[in-house]
Design a protein around this motif. Structure first.
Motif, PDB file in Angstrom:
ATOM      1  N   VAL A   1       4.724   5.644  -5.224  1.00  0.00           N
ATOM      2  CA  VAL A   1       5.164   5.656  -6.625  1.00  0.00           C
ATOM      3  C   VAL A   1       4.170   6.408  -7.514  1.00  0.00           C
ATOM      4  O   VAL A   1       4.560   7.069  -8.475  1.00  0.00           O
ATOM      5  CB  VAL A   1       5.369   4.207  -7.124  1.00  0.00           C
ATOM      6  N   LYS A   2       2.891   6.356  -7.197  1.00  0.00           N
ATOM      7  CA  LYS A   2       1.847   6.952  -8.036  1.00  0.00           C
ATOM      8  C   LYS A   2       1.631   8.444  -7.795  1.00  0.00           C
ATOM      9  O   LYS A   2       0.869   9.063  -8.510  1.00  0.00           O
ATOM     10  CB  LYS A   2       0.510   6.218  -7.831  1.00  0.00           C
ATOM     11  N   LEU A   3       2.268   9.036  -6.795  1.00  0.00           N
ATOM     12  CA  LEU A   3       2.070  10.449  -6.520  1.00  0.00           C
ATOM     13  C   LEU A   3       2.665  11.303  -7.639  1.00  0.00           C
ATOM     14  O   LEU A   3       3.759  11.023  -8.122  1.00  0.00           O
ATOM     15  CB  LEU A   3       2.737  10.844  -5.204  1.00  0.00           C
TER      16      LEU A   3
ATOM     17  N   LEU B   1       0.829  -1.205   0.000  1.00  0.00           N
ATOM     18  CA  LEU B   1       0.000   0.000   0.000  1.00  0.00           C
ATOM     19  C   LEU B   1       0.864   1.256   0.000  1.00  0.00           C
ATOM     20  O   LEU B   1       0.675   2.153  -0.822  1.00  0.00           O
ATOM     21  CB  LEU B   1      -0.936   0.001   1.211  1.00  0.00           C
ATOM     22  N   ALA B   2       1.820   1.320   0.905  1.00  0.00           N
ATOM     23  CA  ALA B   2       2.692   2.497   0.990  1.00  0.00           C
ATOM     24  C   ALA B   2       3.521   2.655  -0.280  1.00  0.00           C
ATOM     25  O   ALA B   2       3.674   3.768  -0.800  1.00  0.00           O
ATOM     26  CB  ALA B   2       3.605   2.384   2.206  1.00  0.00           C
ATOM     27  N   GLY B   3       4.042   1.569  -0.791  1.00  0.00           N
ATOM     28  CA  GLY B   3       4.878   1.644  -1.994  1.00  0.00           C
ATOM     29  C   GLY B   3       4.116   2.069  -3.230  1.00  0.00           C
ATOM     30  O   GLY B   3       4.573   2.917  -3.998  1.00  0.00           O
ATOM     31  N   ILE B   4       2.942   1.509  -3.421  1.00  0.00           N
ATOM     32  CA  ILE B   4       2.146   1.851  -4.603  1.00  0.00           C
ATOM     33  C   ILE B   4       1.710   3.307  -4.549  1.00  0.00           C
ATOM     34  O   ILE B   4       1.799   4.029  -5.544  1.00  0.00           O
ATOM     35  CB  ILE B   4       0.940   0.900  -4.736  1.00  0.00           C
TER      36      ILE B   4
ATOM     37  N   VAL C   1      10.709   4.958  -1.172  1.00  0.00           N
ATOM     38  CA  VAL C   1      10.510   3.844  -2.111  1.00  0.00           C
ATOM     39  C   VAL C   1      11.462   2.707  -1.776  1.00  0.00           C
ATOM     40  O   VAL C   1      11.083   1.536  -1.790  1.00  0.00           O
ATOM     41  CB  VAL C   1      10.690   4.328  -3.563  1.00  0.00           C
ATOM     42  N   ARG C   2      12.695   3.056  -1.446  1.00  0.00           N
ATOM     43  CA  ARG C   2      13.664   2.011  -1.060  1.00  0.00           C
ATOM     44  C   ARG C   2      13.234   1.317   0.227  1.00  0.00           C
ATOM     45  O   ARG C   2      13.361   0.099   0.356  1.00  0.00           O
ATOM     46  CB  ARG C   2      15.047   2.621  -0.886  1.00  0.00           C
TER      47      ARG C   2
END
Length: 104
Positions: free
Chosen positions: A58-60, A52-55, A84-85
């Motif tokens: 990345v989409k911001l 959830l946090a990664g997606i 992201v890392r």
């Protein structure tokens, strides 16, 4: 807000997985032909939170400033460089723990 929620879920899932809390519940998932299943509630919550946090991170759009005031470099600017890392590391840890739980 979803990024912070995802990270909190990932941390809570890691704590539950490490402490062995949550009992035994079967989780099954399939994404793009890859199947995974576990009986650990903590691992499932960790992976869902990290994804959830990664997606969301990345989409911001580039001009979006998460919780930032725009005037000074704070935690959010630091996190935007390493977030992201960090999310990828949490997902990798979840996958490794998932594999270990399947082999044991």
């Amino acid at each position: 807000m979803l990024i912070i929620t995802g990270l909190l879920l990932a941390v809570a899932g890691a704590v539950v997985a490490i402490l062995g809390l949550g009992g035994v519940v079967e989780f099954k998932g399939e994404v793009a032909g890859a199947k995974a299943e576990t009986t650990s509630v903590g691992l499932a919550v960790l992976v869902v939170g990290a994804l959830l946090a990664g997606i969301v991170a990345v989409k911001l759009p580039a001009q979006v400033n998460v919780l930032g005031d725009g005037g000074r470099r704070g935690f959010t600017e630091w996190f935007s460089e390493f977030g992201v890392r960090l999310c990828a590391l949490l997902v990798a840890a979840g996958v490794v723990l998932l594999i270990v739980s399947l082999l044991v």
